[in-house]
Design a protein around this motif. Sequence first.
Motif, short mmCIF file in Angstrom:
data_model
loop_
_atom_site.label_atom_id
_atom_site.label_comp_id
_atom_site.label_asym_id
_atom_site.label_seq_id
_atom_site.Cartn_x
_atom_site.Cartn_y
_atom_site.Cartn_z
N PRO A 20 0.80 -1.23 0.00
CA PRO A 20 0.00 0.00 0.00
C PRO A 20 0.83 1.27 0.00
O PRO A 20 0.49 2.22 -0.68
N ASP A 21 1.93 1.32 0.75
CA ASP A 21 2.72 2.55 0.79
C ASP A 21 3.61 2.71 -0.44
O ASP A 21 4.25 3.72 -0.62
N ARG A 22 3.67 1.71 -1.33
CA ARG A 22 4.49 1.78 -2.51
C ARG A 22 3.64 1.90 -3.78
O ARG A 22 4.15 1.87 -4.88
N ALA A 23 2.34 1.97 -3.63
CA ALA A 23 1.47 2.04 -4.81
C ALA A 23 1.76 3.30 -5.61
O ALA A 23 2.07 4.36 -5.05
N GLU A 24 1.64 3.16 -6.93
CA GLU A 24 1.88 4.31 -7.80
C GLU A 24 0.74 5.31 -7.62
O GLU A 24 -0.40 4.92 -7.38
N PRO A 25 1.03 6.58 -7.77
CA PRO A 25 -0.05 7.56 -7.68
C PRO A 25 -0.98 7.39 -8.87
O PRO A 25 -0.58 6.91 -9.93
N PRO A 26 -2.25 7.73 -8.69
CA PRO A 26 -3.18 7.59 -9.81
C PRO A 26 -2.73 8.46 -10.97
O PRO A 26 -2.08 9.48 -10.79
N ALA A 27 -3.07 8.02 -12.17
CA ALA A 27 -2.68 8.77 -13.37
C ALA A 27 -3.32 10.15 -13.33
O ALA A 27 -4.44 10.32 -12.88
N ALA A 28 -2.59 11.11 -13.83
CA ALA A 28 -3.12 12.46 -13.91
C ALA A 28 -4.33 12.44 -14.84
O ALA A 28 -4.38 11.67 -15.80
N SER A 29 -5.30 13.27 -14.54
CA SER A 29 -6.53 13.27 -15.34
C SER A 29 -6.26 13.60 -16.80
O SER A 29 -6.94 13.08 -17.68
N ASP A 30 -5.24 14.43 -17.09
CA ASP A 30 -4.94 14.72 -18.49
C ASP A 30 -4.35 13.50 -19.20
O ASP A 30 -4.62 13.28 -20.37
N ASP A 31 -3.56 12.66 -18.49
CA ASP A 31 -3.07 11.43 -19.08
C ASP A 31 -4.22 10.48 -19.39
O ASP A 31 -4.27 9.87 -20.46
N ALA A 68 -1.78 -1.03 -24.27
CA ALA A 68 -1.11 -1.18 -22.97
C ALA A 68 0.30 -0.60 -23.03
O ALA A 68 0.75 0.08 -22.11
N THR A 69 0.99 -0.86 -24.13
CA THR A 69 2.32 -0.30 -24.32
C THR A 69 2.25 1.23 -24.40
O THR A 69 3.08 1.93 -23.82
N ALA A 70 1.25 1.72 -25.11
CA ALA A 70 1.09 3.18 -25.23
C ALA A 70 0.85 3.81 -23.85
O ALA A 70 1.37 4.89 -23.56
N TRP A 71 0.08 3.14 -23.03
CA TRP A 71 -0.17 3.67 -21.68
C TRP A 71 1.11 3.67 -20.86
O TRP A 71 1.45 4.67 -20.21
N ARG A 72 1.83 2.55 -20.89
CA ARG A 72 3.07 2.46 -20.12
C ARG A 72 4.10 3.49 -20.59
O ARG A 72 4.85 4.04 -19.80
N ARG A 73 4.12 3.74 -21.89
CA ARG A 73 5.12 4.65 -22.47
C ARG A 73 4.49 5.97 -22.89
O ARG A 73 4.98 6.64 -23.79
N ARG A 74 3.41 6.36 -22.23
CA ARG A 74 2.63 7.54 -22.64
C ARG A 74 3.46 8.81 -22.74
O ARG A 74 3.14 9.69 -23.52
N ARG A 88 3.96 1.46 -35.63
CA ARG A 88 5.31 0.93 -35.43
C ARG A 88 5.30 -0.07 -34.27
O ARG A 88 5.85 -1.17 -34.36
N THR A 89 4.63 0.29 -33.20
CA THR A 89 4.51 -0.60 -32.04
C THR A 89 3.72 -1.85 -32.41
O THR A 89 4.06 -2.96 -31.98
N ALA A 90 2.69 -1.70 -33.24
CA ALA A 90 1.90 -2.85 -33.70
C ALA A 90 2.77 -3.82 -34.50
O ALA A 90 2.61 -5.04 -34.38
N GLY A 91 3.69 -3.30 -35.30
CA GLY A 91 4.59 -4.16 -36.05
C GLY A 91 5.44 -5.01 -35.14
O GLY A 91 5.62 -6.22 -35.36
N PHE A 92 5.96 -4.40 -34.07
CA PHE A 92 6.76 -5.15 -33.10
C PHE A 92 5.89 -6.17 -32.36
O PHE A 92 6.30 -7.31 -32.13
N THR A 93 4.69 -5.76 -31.99
CA THR A 93 3.77 -6.64 -31.28
C THR A 93 3.41 -7.85 -32.13
O THR A 93 3.40 -8.99 -31.65
N LEU A 94 3.14 -7.62 -33.42
CA LEU A 94 2.79 -8.71 -34.32
C LEU A 94 3.98 -9.66 -34.50
O LEU A 94 3.81 -10.89 -34.50
N ALA A 95 5.17 -9.12 -34.64
CA ALA A 95 6.36 -9.96 -34.79
C ALA A 95 6.55 -10.84 -33.55
O ALA A 95 6.84 -12.05 -33.67
#
Length: 191
Positions: A20-31, A68-74, A88-95
């Motif tokens: 609980p004390d290490r949880a990430e802060p919630p994403a900013a509303s603009d993200d 999911a990758t886009a969110w992690r690397r937003r 480009r990310t889809a090409g890597f994902t498909l490969a």
Amino acid sequence: MSNASTDVADAETTRGVPMPDRAEPPAASDDLAWFTGLVREHSTALVKYFARRGPRQDAEDLAADVFATAWRRRHDVPRDAVLPWLYRTAGFTLANHRRKLIDLPVEHVPEAGSDRVADDPELSAMFDAELRGALMSVGERDRRILLLHAWEGLDGEELAQVLEISRSGADAALSRARKRLREAWGERMSF
């Protein structure tokens, strides 16, 4: 922190349960707003991208992996070139997906019933034997460029961003790929 508490924290993180004390802060509303808009705007394009290149039943899951990758690397996604980044990310994902499914032939596309194909001009082109043969005879890079242009509608700067080359390089690559496809098509039609 003592070694015992460090071990507990590491063990809980390893199991995927954050403390609980290490949880990430919630994403900013603009993200969150940006990401929601991204999914709404581009989900259909990504699902079609994957459906054209592999088994239809995997298309939505693969598109979700890209998002999911886009969110992690937003913070790395260029706001002025989102769709090329996604492709480009889809090409890597498909490969990566294809490497996992070595036993499944890439050419197998489920849901290829004649009614479904006849109603969809894009699928009709995909299942045209002569076109498929011509596309298979050009190199993998040329095929990728042609499909990004024809199916995803990319050219110019967007194509350059997906290929990670200059705009003039992308224009030249598209021109060469088209020429090779015309030559391959001509050879196939002369039989």
